[in-house]
Design an enzyme around this catalytic site. Structure first.
Site, PDB file in Angstrom:
ATOM      1  CD  GLU A 462      30.789  41.614   6.140  1.00  0.00           C
ATOM      2  OE1 GLU A 462      31.279  42.756   5.538  1.00  0.00           O
ATOM      3  OE2 GLU A 462      31.145  40.801   5.491  1.00  0.00           O
ATOM      4  CG  HIS A 465      35.354  45.387   6.086  1.00  0.00           C
ATOM      5  ND1 HIS A 465      36.976  45.342   5.184  1.00  0.00           N
ATOM      6  CD2 HIS A 465      34.160  44.002   5.434  1.00  0.00           C
ATOM      7  CE1 HIS A 465      36.208  44.036   4.189  1.00  0.00           C
ATOM      8  NE2 HIS A 465      35.353  43.672   4.466  1.00  0.00           N
TER       9      HIS A 465
END
Length: 699
Positions: A462, A465
């Protein structure tokens, strides 16, 4: 003042937001945006960026920020009141989005901009904004007329409602299920920290649930086979006809597929896969299926070997003559312990959340030349914390807001989203604000939260991202990473970051035993590394199963009944799977990626981008190999944490967002198109694949 109506350059006071603020803000901002669009569509305006595009961005950006915040809060602190107001405003938002996409006057203005005399002199980012906008207008039905236009508008509105209801059913089905255990013997094998989190403080009883911090330890460690089966059944039948039928997603799946097929045909495409692939790296559903099947041919022999070994071990060592799906995680963990002499619970003691976060920040600083420092802001829950992303000069480049623990009223899984994107506004830069959400087990007492190695990989995923948005140098929001990077390339930075979780130099920064404070021992690391590809064949074919099911589901001219959906899934399993769930298993009913998360006809993106990410990480391995043979000891000690290669990745991939096609960004970083070799090697499947290991995912 309504916290959702503060200026774009002001940080939002999340703690003060109420459901009433959501409806008030959305109604006001919708009206302003509609007015701005009508003004921008005036054909008497000069075809310039400042006259048309900038006023639209100024008016629409506050609307989408407010709606992003509303959606985020609905996902992480869901209450009946917030859900009601979110659903109330979902209709007007969907109607507005459809209206914009169908606005012929605005479409003609963008055509004028594209053919303006000054267009060739604009920046590459602005030219791409216009080109992508024209493409998206066509994909939004702007050229439809009469009944077809009305049908398209109604279809778009209904799709948003179906998606939201699907998500709500999965959340409610997960939250409503619990199992009270008052016999501690039934919980034998489950780690102590998990038991502590489940225990009633006033009585000798433990309440089990379907959130990951409970479900995974039970299914992996509980010696009680019937208890494992109970949780497996509950999890596998969420939001289906096999569970609470008031939350059955069967009719929503049918309706979603029917609506998608209708949308595709209205826009002139044969099926939904063709429509979605207009904005992807892959050119056709056939190309996607060929890619998945080539990967399946490589992986399935390894998966079959994995399962054969597991069955033999379960029979000889655990007395399990028949291996059921609810036995597989349990038997797998026992086999891992026997083969590599460690357990996930043992490893978890070294990954305290504060140490992991600090280590992640150090990795980011080393690779990309920025610091993440704690930052205080008003969050939506006491779990929330934030970090400022800073240039070495001290300039703040953006803000990362983290919400890491599982709780009731919070959607499961892990994801990243943005409150606002980077944008150049006259002489100033609007910095991005990014959410990073996980569902880890929370701290117990005065001890820090402990993360499994899989949790650490999720956090790094994550963070990739988040960095894609936080390290953007894109001046226009229309070509920011989340707005314009092809969906099958958007996972490149995230999967790329996962690789560092296996590097010795990195794990030294991430680990400190919760009691002794010593870092992860080298011998334990070596055992983990040896086990990295443990059951990688089974894991790979499982992802291929999901991906092939998705693309075949959407490669049809019409929708399917739920019975046909389940039949399609069985046909895919017959082709690629080695583990076959029971007939009552209802995997599609909680497959939120497909029916509530935007991954319909796009789930293959995870495997596609894994080829890109493994190949990209190989550049860091090559740099480490060069350093190891050099006389520069400091560089060699960093291993794959090579700052020079990291800055090149930042410059050619992260910073450019969607200002150019992802294939061009990859080639600019790697100097060539991607190959599959690195993925096969990282997965321990290269030898069996030598004849065509260089197959490329994109010509």
């Amino acid at each position: 003042m309504n916290p959702l109506l503060v200026p774009m350059n002001t940080l939002v006071d999340y703690a003060s937001i109420t459901p009433a603020h959501v409806s008030e803000a959305i109604e006001q901002l919708l009206a302003k945006a509609r007015t701005a669009i009508d003004v921008a569509a005036d054909p008497s305006l000069a075809p310039t960026w400042d006259a048309i595009v900038m006023p639209l961005d100024d008016a629409s950006e506050p609307l989408w920020r407010a709606w992003s915040i509303a959606g985020h809060l609905n996902a992480v602190v869901n209450t009946p009141e917030l859900r009601d107001v979110y659903n109330k405003m979902l209709g007007p938002i969907s109607e507005f989005s459809t209206w914009v996409g169908l606005h012929e006057g605005l479409y003609k203005q963008y055509q004028r901009l594209r053919h303006a005399e000054a267009f060739p002199t604009w920046s590459a980012a602005r030219r791409r904004v216009i080109d992508l906008a024209l493409r998206d207008f066509k994909l939004s039905g702007v050229e439809l007329q009469g009944e077809a236009r009305a049908l398209y508008a109604a279809n778009s509105d209904r799709q948003s409602q179906v998606s939201q209801k699907f998500s709500e059913n999965v959340l409610d089905a997960t939250d409503r299920w619990s199992l009270v255990i008052d016999d501690l013997k039934r919980l034998d094998g489950i780690p102590e920290d998990t038991l502590a989190s489940l225990k009633d403080p006033l009585a000798e009883r433990w309440t089990l649930n379907l959130k990951m911090p409970c479900y995974l330890p039970v299914i992996q460690y509980a010696h009680d086979r019937e208890l494992r089966r109970t949780l497996y059944h509950a999890y596998a039948t969420r939001a289906s006809d096999q569970g609470d039928t008031s939350l059955d997603n069967s009719p929503l799946i049918e309706e979603a597929l029917s609506l998608r097929a209708e949308e595709s045909q209205l826009l002139g495409f044969q099926h939904f896969a063709d429509l979605r692939l207009q904005t992807r790296m892959a050119d056709s559903a056939e190309e996607v299926m060929d890619f998945l099947r080539q990967l399946a041919r490589r992986a399935k022999p390894f998966a079959e070997r994995d399962l054969t070994e597991l069955k033999a071990f379960a029979n000889s060592e655990l007395g399990l003559t028949e291996l059921h799906p609810w036995d597989i995680p349990y038997a797998s963990e026992r086999l891992r312990e026997a083969r590599y002499a460690y357990s996930e619970d043992e490893v978890k003691q070294y990954f305290t959340e504060p140490r992991v976060l600090n280590g992640l920040y150090e990795v980011v600083e080393t690779l990309f030349g920025v610091k993440l420092t704690p930052y205080t802001l008003s969050g939506w829950h006491e779990d929330v914390r934030a970090a400022a992303v800073q240039h070495p000069s001290g300039e703040i480049l953006g803000y990362l807001i983290l919400d890491l623990y599982a709780r009731s009223g919070k959607q499961g899984g892990a994801w990243v989203d943005s409150e606002r994107s980077r944008r150049k506004r006259l002489s100033t830069i609007q910095t991005p604000v990014i959410y990073l959400t996980c569902n880890f087990a929370r701290p117990q007492g005065d001890r820090p939260a402990l993360l499994t190695h899989d949790d650490v990989i999720t956090l790094f995923h994550e963070s990739g991202h988040a960095l894609h948005a936080l390290l953007s140098e894109v001046d226009e929001t229309g070509v920011s990473a989340f707005a314009a990077v092809e969906w099958d390339a958007i996972e490149l930075p995230s999967q790329f970051m996962e690789n560092f979780c296996w590097e010795w130099q990195v794990l030294q920064r991430l680990t400190a035993h919760v009691d002794t404070k010593v870092p992860l021992p080298k011998d334990l690391y070596d055992r983990m590394k040896a086990a990295r590809n443990f059951q990688s064949g089974m894991q790979t074919v499982r992802q291929i199963e999901f991906s092939l099911f998705d693309i075949q589901l959407h490669n049809r001219v019409q929708g399917l009944s739920i019975a046909e959906v389940l039949t399609q899934l069985e046909q895919v399993r017959e082709e690629v799977a080695v583990v076959r769930p029971p007939s009552w298993h209802r995997f599609p009913h909680s497959f939120s990626h497909l029916f509530a998360g935007g991954y319909g006809a796009g789930y293959y993106s995870y495997k596609w981008a894994e080829v890109l990410s493994a190949d990209a990480f190989e550049a860091f391995e090559e740099a480490a190999a060069r350093s190891a043979t050099s006389a520069h000891q400091a560089a060699a000690s960093l291993g794959t944490l090579d700052p020079e290669t990291g800055m090149k990745f930042r410059r050619e991939v992260l910073a450019v967002g969607g200002t150019r096609p992802a294939a061009e960004s990859f080639s600019a970083f790697r100097g060539r198109p991607p190959k599959m070799d690195a993925l096969l090697r990282h997965s321990g499947m290269l030898d069996a694949s030598k004849p065509d290991a260089s197959m490329q995912p994109q010509p």
